[in-house]
Design an enzyme around this catalytic site. Structure first.
Site, PDB file in Angstrom:
ATOM      1  N   ARG A 266       0.818  -1.220   0.000  1.00 31.52           N
ATOM      2  CA  ARG A 266       0.000   0.000   0.000  1.00 31.52           C
ATOM      3  C   ARG A 266       0.853   1.274   0.000  1.00 31.52           C
ATOM      4  NH1 ARG A 266      -4.119  -1.023   4.663  1.00 31.52           N
ATOM      5  NH2 ARG A 266      -2.327  -2.192   5.455  1.00 31.52           N
TER       6      ARG A 266
ATOM      7  N   ASN B  87      -6.639  -2.865   1.443  1.00 33.33           N
ATOM      8  CA  ASN B  87      -6.629  -4.343   1.414  1.00 33.33           C
ATOM      9  C   ASN B  87      -8.069  -4.825   1.393  1.00 33.33           C
ATOM     10  OD1 ASN B  87      -3.862  -4.551   1.588  1.00 33.33           O
ATOM     11  ND2 ASN B  87      -3.846  -4.773   3.823  1.00 33.33           N
TER      12      ASN B  87
END
Ligand SMILES: [Fe+3]
Ligand SMILES: [Mg+2]
Ligand SMILES: [Zn+2]
Ligand SMILES: [Zn+2]
EC number: 6.2.-.-
Lengths: 330, 752
Positions: B29, B47
């Site tokens: 990320r 996620n």
């Protein structure tokens, strides 16, 4: 021996042979059954079939084996054996002289054990329908008061006592079958154990949880059966397990683990720790228990593993095999 | 992957990208955040149950999509990216979203060696991680070995006992940092502690002592690899006879002093998995490290503790670079120790110092072992650093559990078109190994969130794995051992068949109950056919013959009508004089094993009469080879049966130089196999070939067969992602049984 024609004459011939060999009052009366007095208390009954090949081996033959095996099955309950029956399936063409040797060995084994074979039957079958001779026996015996041995009675902490060296019978049979000769002849341990058992019961009484004779599948199969039935595990000590040097050498040559090899004159007893020493002492005083040893203990184990302890406290698993000892090393 | 429709400044639009693979807990990320920000895009990354979802809008979309798979963080693996166009929302900023819940189908990544950035901090006096033996980040550190279950976050790992301090919390929450959601982070303020000072450990090692340390996947034993007495002491205390030890060195340069490291090996040594790499030994270390072998296992530091140790050892005099024997701390034959109390109890007789810490090892994993075979890496043992990376299958199969065989056990769990092969579990001979095996089944199904519908197992009736399979209350499928070896290689190469398979192996229970091991199969889907096998040899004493190569040599002499020589050739073996009697039996056990053929030749050449560890004779035979040569008319092939009797007669008769004989054996066996394969290929019309079985860890044999096949016009595929030995078996079982389930309603049975 022939099958079919002349059946009546043949049947009489065979019956005569057995009567002479087993020689007792019950058979002499010539009935299809025999009557005997029922003892007070509890009786045990067992039955077994014998199909050993070869029929004759160092230390005995199928006849003596049939008596010892059935006597021992009764004795493993702690009982005193009394009477046996015997049924013979004989292959056509089997030599009369060989049948006589078998019958004589049975009679002798029965007399030595103080029991009688009181009823029997013979059938002759076509060539190829049997392998020489098959014998089926049944036996009855009486239990001493208050004794109730059973394979589900082992408890963690119990000791495991073995009456003598492992593998003698199986290796004797195998050597004979495969024509192997060794410097020292290996002789089957086939024997009746009820006398030894009586001494053990006298010494250990109800402290004896159970007894088994490690026949087919050897000690490994027997210990695994007990582990399953008692829902626990066993930890055995390899160094404590007696194996005769000649048997060990033959096993090494053949690649066999003596733990998996059959015995016909040995027993394993699981006993409460308090009576272990007394029972072991009684065993070693008896000729059939001279080499008796304390070989390990029962342990709590939800996996019911039978393991051979190593010096690290870990354990190699002693398996329960489905048949012969197969290779595993890839 | 492509962007649907034209993307231009005139039509900005918004894209949703769904990324699948190893993309969670690896700094993915922050990576996406950085990339999006650089391209001035708005949107978010989060996620979710399938992996990572990204939405982006702005002018640089096309470049962003292009760049996304190119510069991923070191531990990330992208399987695929699905792109769809969604309604624009005029987002200007790019943010990192919270995790979106749902069923867990993402995965835990393998443990990774300390990264460069963490290493720099480890030795930076200004860093809060200075000399801290547990430094890690999203690019490195423990994963698989500390994970209890999914989802992978701190609360489900061994780190749950260590609440984050303020500094660590800030790192953990900073989306732009290397430690954003690094579940294993800690620092000297808040993390695990080592039981001993690094200098004390180094001093013990420098003084010739044996040190046990708690590593990533279990306890390890270390000692000075140049100190013969120390190494011998370790062997004696660990009760390990001749089996080689691996050594750890501080750097590739140091490794190059003890072994000839080529470029491929260098890359392997430096791989994040940090495997043990078998390389050509320079024989500079203590002779007891790897007695009688040409190759030595070398590895580089894995964890910060290893780096710190080498750093501290610099204070101690050493002729050249420090080399440490590095071996798993376990009693011979038993699984690696991970439990602290057990380690104390077991290791106090072995180690002079037991170094421990308070971060639990949730699941044990041995060091992986890799060698270069036919030009590319090949596993000998696959464990730490590679597990639980999945093998992508050619198609999805029902969820399966496959339990391997008996030695070098692994288990495999399938999930859709992915197969997860467990770490090496060892030999299932002991209660400890079986418990480890059971724990692993539990752990693997748990971290994958899979409920198997059937269990695949070996045909052997008396293996602990077979018994386990039958005790679960699930349908079972038995897969023949060598079929599974072949299917394993087919699975990793994405093949469903038809393919030819040459399996050169030790022993496997055959479909006919026989002792198979040198097999030529044709495999198609879930089925196989035995096209041929090596000419059977007697195997006097069953498994005894596998431990005692002289027995196989005796069987060969007997087969050559030279049984009378057995007694004199092997007069040091107490059973030798009885052996002819045993071999005369018509009904004794026979085997078509290739492994036993190696043993026979090793026995004939006097390389080793009795083995102290599995494969010793074959490894020593291989070590003797200088060049491979071929004996003309050294073999015959009739009805699919390959006989090497002429070669064996030659090797048994002449007083050959052993090195020459070893080369002749390898070369002729390889040429014979190529001939055999070529005939089978012509007869069946199948041009695809896979190679498998334990003998293919032999680099000479593998290279020669691959080369020969190439010259004959077809490619031979070697196992690359799993070992050719039984360590790869569970994958093959899962693949064969999985394909069977796809095509058959019938859940239980035998796959033939
Ligand atoms: Fe194998
Ligand atoms: Mg019986
Ligand atoms: Zn890092
Ligand atoms: Zn901290």
């Amino acid at each position: 021996l022939s099958h079919g024609a002349g059946g009546r004459a043949m049947a009489q011939l065979i019956a005569g042979l057995f009567h002479e060999a087993f020689g007792n009052e019950w058979l002499a009366r010539g009935n299809d059954q025999s009557a005997f007095d029922v003892a007070a208390g509890r009786m045990v009954m067992t039955t077994d079939g014998y199909v050993v090949s070869p029929l004759f081996f160092p230390g005995g033959n199928i006849g003596s084996l049939a008596v010892h095996g059935t006597v021992n099955d009764i004795a493993m309950a702690g009982a005193r054996p009394l009477y046996l029956s015997a049924s013979f399936i004989i292959e056509e063409g089997f030599a009369f002289a060989d049948l006589k040797r078998i019958a004589d060995a049975m009679g002798e084994a029965a007399r030595a054990a103080g029991i009688a074979i009181i009823t029997g039957d013979t059938k002759v079958v076509e060539r190829g329908k049997a392998d020489g001779v098959f014998i089926s026996t049944a036996g009855v015996g009486v239990l001493p008061e208050g004794l109730d041995l059973s394979a589900d009675k082992a408890r963690p902490g119990d000791r495991v006592l073995l009456s003598g060296s492992l593998g003698d019978h199986g290796v004797a049979i195998m050597s004979k079958r495969q024509n192997l000769t060794f410097d020292t002849e290996i002789v089957s341990d086939s024997a009746s154990l009820h006398d030894l058992v009586a001494d053990m019961v006298a010494a250990g009484g109800q402290g004896i949880r159970l007894m088994r004779d490690p026949t087919r599948g050897g000690l490994a199969a027997t210990m695994n059966e007990i582990a399953q039935q008692s829902n626990l595990g066993f930890r055995l000590l390899e160094e404590a397990i007696p194996v005769k040097p000649a048997v060990a050498a033959a096993c090494e040559l053949l690649g066999l683990d003596p733990l998996h090899v059959a015995n016909e004159g040995k027993l394993v007893a699981v006993v409460a720790p308090e009576v272990a020493d007394a029972v072991l002492a009684a065993m070693t005083r008896h000729p059939l228990g001279r080499d008796a040893a304390d070989i390990g203990e029962a342990v709590a184990d939800d996996h019911r593993f039978v393991q051979m302890a190593t010096s690290f406290g870990g354990g190699r698993i002693v398996d329960w095999l489905s048949g012969e000892q197969l290779p595993r090393i890839c | 992957m492509s962007v649907p429709g034209p993307t231009s400044a005139a039509e900005p639009g918004r894209l949703r990208l769904r990324v699948r693979g190893a993309v969670q807990g690896v700094g993915f990320r922050p990576y996406v955040h950085g990339l999006a920000t650089r391209h001035r895009l708005g949107g978010f990354v989060a996620n979710d149950a399938d992996g990572v979802v990204i939405e982006v809008e702005g002018d640089g979309i096309a470049e962003f999509v292009e760049a996304l798979p190119r510069q991923t963080p070191p531990l990330a693996r992208i399987d695929d990216i699905a792109v769809e166009r969604v309604a624009a929302m005029s987002s200007r900023d790019f943010c990192i979203g919270a995790s979106i819940g749902g069923r867990v189908t993402t995965r835990i990544v393998p443990d990774a060696a300390t990264c460069e950035a963490c290493l720099a901090e480890l030795f930076d006096p200004g860093s809060r991680f200075h000399l801290y033996p547990f430094v890690n980040c999203t690019h490195c550190g423990p994963r698989f070995t500390i994970a209890e279950r999914l989802p992978y976050d701190r609360a489900t790992t061994a780190m749950k006992r260590f609440p984050l301090c303020e500094a660590c919390r800030q790192d953990y929450e900073n989306p732009l940092g290397r430690r954003f959601h690094a579940e294993a982070i800690s620092c000297p303020c808040c993390g695990p502690r080592l039981s001993h000072g690094i200098d004390d450990i180094a001093a013990t090692l420098a003084a010739g002592g044996i040190v046990a340390i708690k590593g990533l996947g279990g306890y390890q034993l270390l000692c000075d690899a140049r100190d013969e007495q120390a190494v011998q002491r370790l062997r004696a205390r660990k009760q390990r006879d001749g089996k080689p030890f691996a050594v750890m060195l501080a750097s590739v340069d140091a490794a190059s002093e003890v072994a000839e490291i080529d470029l491929t090996e260098r890359a392997l040594l430096e791989h994040v998995a940090r495997p043990i790499v078998l390389s050509k030994s320079r024989h500079h270390l203590a002779p007891s490290v790897a007695p009688g072998l040409a190759r030595i296992g070398v590895m580089l530091p894995v964890a910060p503790l290893h780096h710190l140790l080498f750093h501290a050892l610099r204070a101690h005099v050493c002729k050249t670079a420090w080399a440490l024997v590095c071996t798993s701390a376990n009693p011979s034959g038993e699984p690696l120790l991970t439990d602290d109390d057990e380690a104390q109890a077991t290791l106090h007789d072995i180690a002079d110092l037991i170094v421990t810490h308070d971060r639990d090892i949730v699941i044990r994993a041995d060091d992986s072992v890799v060698a270069i075979v036919a030009g590319a890496p090949s596993f000998i043992r696959r464990a730490r650093g590679y597990v639980p990376e999945p093998i992508r299958l050619a198609r999805a199969v029902p969820p399966m559990l496959a339990v391997g065989a008996h030695l070098k056990a692994t288990v495999t769990v399938t999930r859709g078109d992915e197969a997860f092969v467990s770490q090496h579990l060892g030999d299932l001979d002991t209660t400890q190994a079986i418990r480890f095996f059971e724990e692993t089944v539990q752990h693997l199904t748990s971290i994958l969130d899979v409920a198997p519908v059937a269990i695949a197992h070996d045909m052997h009736p008396d293996m602990a794995s077979t018994r386990f399979a039958h005790g679960r209350g699930l349908p079972t499928l038995s897969v023949q051992h060598h079929h599974a070896h072949a299917a394993s290689v087919m699975a990793e190469h994405g093949l469903t068949g038809p393919a030819l398979a040459l399996v050169l192996d030790g022993y496997g229970y055959g479909s006919d109950g026989g002792a198979w091991g040198g097999e030529l199969l044709s495999c198609d889907g879930a089925g196989f056919r035995r096209l041929g096998h090596l000419a059977p040899l007697k195997m006097p004493g069953g498994d005894r013959a596998a431990r005692e190569p002289w027995r196989m040599a005796a069987a060969v002499l007997h087969d050559l009508d030279r049984g009378t020589e057995i007694g004199t050739r092997f007069d040091d073996q107490s059973q030798a004089r009885h052996m002819p009697m045993l071999l005369d039996r018509a009904d004794g056990p026979v085997t078509t094993s290739a492994g036993r053929l190696f043993d026979a030749v090793a026995g004939l050449l006097g390389v080793g009469a009795v083995q102290s560890y599995e494969g010793e004779a074959a490894m020593k035979l291989e070590a003797l080879v200088r060049e491979t040569t071929t004996l003309d008319h050294g073999w015959t092939i009739a009805d699919g049966v390959l006989s090497l009797r002429p070669l064996l007669a030659h090797l048994a008769s002449d007083r050959l130089d052993v090195a020459e004989a070893a080369g002749l054996f390898h070369g002729t066996l390889a040429a014979a196999c190529v001939d055999w394969i070529t005939m089978a290929s012509r007869a069946t019309g199948i041009g695809t070939l896979v190679l498998s079985g334990g003998c293919f860890v032999n680099a000479h044999l593998s290279a020669q067969i691959v080369r020969g096949c190439r010259a004959a016009g077809f490619d031979a595929l070697l196992p690359r992602r799993l070992p050719p030995n039984d360590g790869g078996l569970s994958l093959g079982q899962a693949w064969a049984a999985g394909l069977h389930l796809v095509r058959n309603e019938n859940l239980s049975g035998e796959i033939v």
